[in-house]
Design a protein around this motif. Structure first.
Motif, short mmCIF file in Angstrom:
data_model
loop_
_atom_site.label_atom_id
_atom_site.label_comp_id
_atom_site.label_asym_id
_atom_site.label_seq_id
_atom_site.Cartn_x
_atom_site.Cartn_y
_atom_site.Cartn_z
N ALA A 91 -32.59 -9.81 -55.15
CA ALA A 91 -32.31 -11.34 -54.50
C ALA A 91 -30.90 -11.65 -55.22
N LEU A 92 -30.36 -11.00 -56.32
CA LEU A 92 -29.18 -11.32 -56.74
C LEU A 92 -27.97 -10.65 -55.81
N ALA A 93 -28.31 -9.60 -54.97
CA ALA A 93 -27.37 -8.69 -54.40
C ALA A 93 -26.99 -9.39 -53.08
N ASP A 94 -25.89 -8.98 -52.40
CA ASP A 94 -25.41 -9.26 -51.05
C ASP A 94 -25.56 -8.17 -50.13
N GLY A 95 -26.25 -7.83 -49.37
CA GLY A 95 -26.26 -6.98 -48.28
C GLY A 95 -26.49 -7.19 -46.95
N ASN A 119 -37.88 -5.82 -41.41
CA ASN A 119 -36.79 -6.94 -41.53
C ASN A 119 -36.75 -8.03 -40.42
N ARG A 120 -37.11 -7.62 -39.50
CA ARG A 120 -37.31 -8.70 -38.25
C ARG A 120 -38.22 -9.59 -38.53
N ALA A 121 -39.43 -9.11 -39.04
CA ALA A 121 -40.71 -9.90 -39.11
C ALA A 121 -40.62 -10.98 -40.26
N THR A 122 -39.82 -10.62 -41.44
CA THR A 122 -39.34 -11.44 -42.45
C THR A 122 -38.07 -12.24 -42.14
N GLY A 123 -37.30 -11.72 -41.25
CA GLY A 123 -36.06 -12.53 -41.27
C GLY A 123 -34.84 -12.18 -42.38
N ILE A 124 -35.10 -11.35 -43.23
CA ILE A 124 -34.35 -10.83 -44.47
C ILE A 124 -33.90 -9.63 -44.01
N THR A 125 -32.36 -9.45 -44.09
CA THR A 125 -31.81 -8.23 -43.85
C THR A 125 -32.19 -7.14 -45.14
N ASN A 126 -32.39 -6.08 -44.67
CA ASN A 126 -32.75 -4.81 -45.76
C ASN A 126 -33.81 -5.23 -46.66
N VAL A 127 -34.67 -6.20 -46.43
CA VAL A 127 -35.78 -6.55 -47.29
C VAL A 127 -36.77 -5.35 -47.34
N SER A 128 -36.79 -4.56 -46.41
CA SER A 128 -37.56 -3.27 -46.57
C SER A 128 -37.13 -2.46 -47.61
N SER A 182 -40.80 -0.51 -54.10
CA SER A 182 -41.88 -1.06 -54.77
C SER A 182 -43.08 -0.14 -54.63
N LEU A 183 -43.46 0.14 -53.15
CA LEU A 183 -44.26 1.17 -53.02
C LEU A 183 -44.33 2.59 -53.55
N LEU A 184 -43.16 2.87 -53.68
CA LEU A 184 -42.92 4.13 -54.53
C LEU A 184 -43.30 4.20 -55.94
N MET A 185 -42.74 3.04 -56.38
CA MET A 185 -42.90 2.93 -58.02
C MET A 185 -44.19 2.65 -58.25
N ALA A 186 -45.09 2.13 -57.28
CA ALA A 186 -46.85 2.02 -57.54
C ALA A 186 -47.23 3.26 -57.43
N VAL A 228 -25.32 -6.06 -44.10
CA VAL A 228 -25.42 -5.01 -43.01
C VAL A 228 -26.74 -4.46 -42.96
N GLU A 229 -27.50 -4.30 -41.87
CA GLU A 229 -28.62 -3.60 -41.91
C GLU A 229 -28.56 -2.02 -41.79
N ARG A 230 -29.15 -1.29 -42.89
CA ARG A 230 -28.97 0.06 -42.90
C ARG A 230 -30.56 0.75 -42.86
N LEU A 231 -30.65 1.51 -41.84
CA LEU A 231 -32.21 2.01 -41.45
C LEU A 231 -32.24 3.46 -42.24
N ARG A 232 -31.12 4.18 -42.31
CA ARG A 232 -31.23 5.54 -42.83
C ARG A 232 -30.50 5.69 -44.21
N ASP A 233 -29.25 5.10 -44.40
CA ASP A 233 -28.38 5.61 -45.50
C ASP A 233 -28.13 4.34 -46.30
N LEU A 234 -29.10 3.62 -46.58
CA LEU A 234 -28.89 2.24 -47.57
C LEU A 234 -28.49 2.87 -49.06
N ASP A 235 -29.00 3.92 -49.44
CA ASP A 235 -28.76 4.24 -50.74
C ASP A 235 -27.10 4.74 -50.80
#
Length: 457
Positions: free
Chosen positions: A142-146, A77-86, A92-96, A148-155
């Motif tokens: 890309a369409l969503a607005d999130g 998240n810090r490297a890309t500068g996008i909140t919750n991009v992880s 995607s890795l899980l789907m692959a 607040v960074e959530r490291l454990r409970d984003l779901d």
């Protein structure tokens, strides 16, 4: 004065939350170890697409657990500068990974040469479906607005947020479908006849691992559904799902490495066992040769076995001239009479013949080549002969039986044997001390009368 002892509240969810930051590195380490075990075979047999697929699958699974760790999520998240991009990245890795599992199982079971319409359609369906899911995950994010960074409970935290809600539901449903299909294919394969034992056990571990993933999906879906209904079952997502995912990853890693590692260890065990079984015959041949093999440092077990086999055959070949083949045949019949099966009787007779040849090689002249013996079986069956030398009591019984002709109560006199091809006629027995003259046989039905001093017949 009352001393108050603090009570430590303990629960499985609390334990998981305590170790959550480092929890994910356990399956990542196990999967990395599995990849390291498979890597030499992948490099050596790079032309094998199946091995490359297994390596890629293990690499994807390892990447999933590396990037799902909270420390890695925060770093991305810090490297890309996008909140919750992880979140879409891990999904995607899980789907692959899910799509790769389905493709691998289809190709593994049907074989790479299978290009039937059904197989091709199934593989195309998998590629198209999970590629579409990955694209949809990024579009929804890309369409969503999130914010607040959530490291454990984003779901569960964003379970009711537009577009993020659909993204979470999409990855959970796609993962559940892939898990159920893969598990079903594996368990159907396990029931197939003719599978190698190591492959069957590997498939069983894979089947259990994917079945455990169903529990992971159920826990996640239940927690998300509870949020939709206004309830709070977040502990299912943060306290139950993580250890279940770790257990599943370990079982799947074992399932992939067991056929390879198990066969490798089994082959090594067989080589060492064969080397050990040859020791009695090797020691006997060393007594003939006057010395053993020179020591070779850092010799592999396979090389040590080959050198021992070569040494035994090199010494046994000239020694075979001293083996009494007629006595060996009688030993074989005696061993059969004692109840030994044909293979064991043959090995016992050969062992006795070799022992006698070792003992008499200096006083018995070797064959001059006029009566060559076929030593093919003897040189080929050195393992069975060496095992026979480990049963000295059995060899003694066969030797005693060889010296005692069947049907007699005592032993035959040393050096006296019946002439080949001459047998007594039915009903006629010679009196003690009287032998028939050479070339003269008694007439049928007439018994010779002999008395002391009477020369008439």
């Amino acid at each position: 004065m009352t001393v108050l002892t603090p009570q430590l509240a303990f629960s499985p969810a609390g334990f998981v939350n305590e170790f959550y930051p480092s929890f994910w590195w356990i399956p990542a380490g196990v999967l990395t170890a599995a990849l390291a075990i498979k890597l030499p075979s992948i490099i050596r047999l790079w032309g094998d697409p199946m091995l490359r697929a297994v390596g890629g699958l293990l690499l994807l699974a390892c990447a999933v657990f590396v990037f799902v760790a909270p420390s890695t999520i925060a770093w991305v998240n810090r490297a890309t500068g996008i909140t919750n991009v992880s979140a879409p990245w891990v999904y995607s890795l899980l789907m692959a990974y899910c799509g790769s599992c389905l493709l691998l199982i289809i190709a593994w079971r049907n074989g790479l040469s299978d290009r039937s319409d059904a197989t091709v359609r199934a593989m195309r369906w998998v590629v198209a479906t999970y590629s579409g899911v990955i694209v949809s995950l990024w579009v929804l994010f890309a369409l969503a607005d999130g914010p607040v960074e959530r490291l454990r409970d984003l779901d569960t935290y964003y379970a009711n947020t537009p577009y993020l809600r659909e993204m979470i539901l999409l990855y959970l449903l796609a993962h559940t479908v892939a898990t159920l299909i893969t598990s079903g294919l594996i368990w159907n394969w396990v029931r197939t006849d003719g599978l190698d034992a190591w492959l069957r056990w590997g498939l069983k571990f894979l089947g259990i691992g994917y079945a455990v993933q169903v529990v992971f999906d159920a826990a996640k879906l239940t927690a998300v559904t509870a949020r939709w209904c206004g309830a709070d079952l977040d502990w299912l997502s943060t306290g139950v799902a993580p250890p279940v995912a770790c257990l599943s990853a370990i079982l799947i890693a074992v399932g992939f490495i067991l056929p390879h590692a198990g066969q490798y260890l089994h082959d090594r065990w067989r080589v060492r066992l064969a080397h050990r079984e040859l020791r009695p015959l090797y020691l006997l041949m060393r007594s003939v040769n006057g010395g053993g093999m020179p020591v070779v440092l850092r010799a592999t077990p396979e090389l040590r076995l080959i050198r021992r086999e070569t040494f035994i055959r090199d010494v046994l070949l000239p020694l075979a001239r001293h083996i009494d083949q007629e006595r060996r045949g009688r030993s074989y019949q005696a061993a059969l009479a004692l109840g030994l099966d044909a293979g064991r009787a043959k090995a016992a007779a050969a062992a006795l013949g070799i022992q006698d040849a070792v003992a008499s090689r200096h006083r018995t002249p070797a064959d001059d080549g006029g009566h060559a013996h076929d030593t093919t079986d003897l040189l080929r069956d050195i393992g069975a002969v060496s095992r026979a030398l480990r049963r000295p009591d059995e060899l003694l019984a066969v030797r005693a039986r060889t010296r005692t002709p069947a049907g007699t109560g005592g032993g035959a006199e040393p050096g006296i044997t019946a002439e080949p091809g001459i047998t007594a006629e039915p009903g006629i027995t010679a009196e003690p001390g009287i032998t028939a003259e050479p070339g003269i046989a008694a007439e049928p039905g007439v018994a010779a009368r002999n008395s002391p001093g009477d020369g008439r017949r």
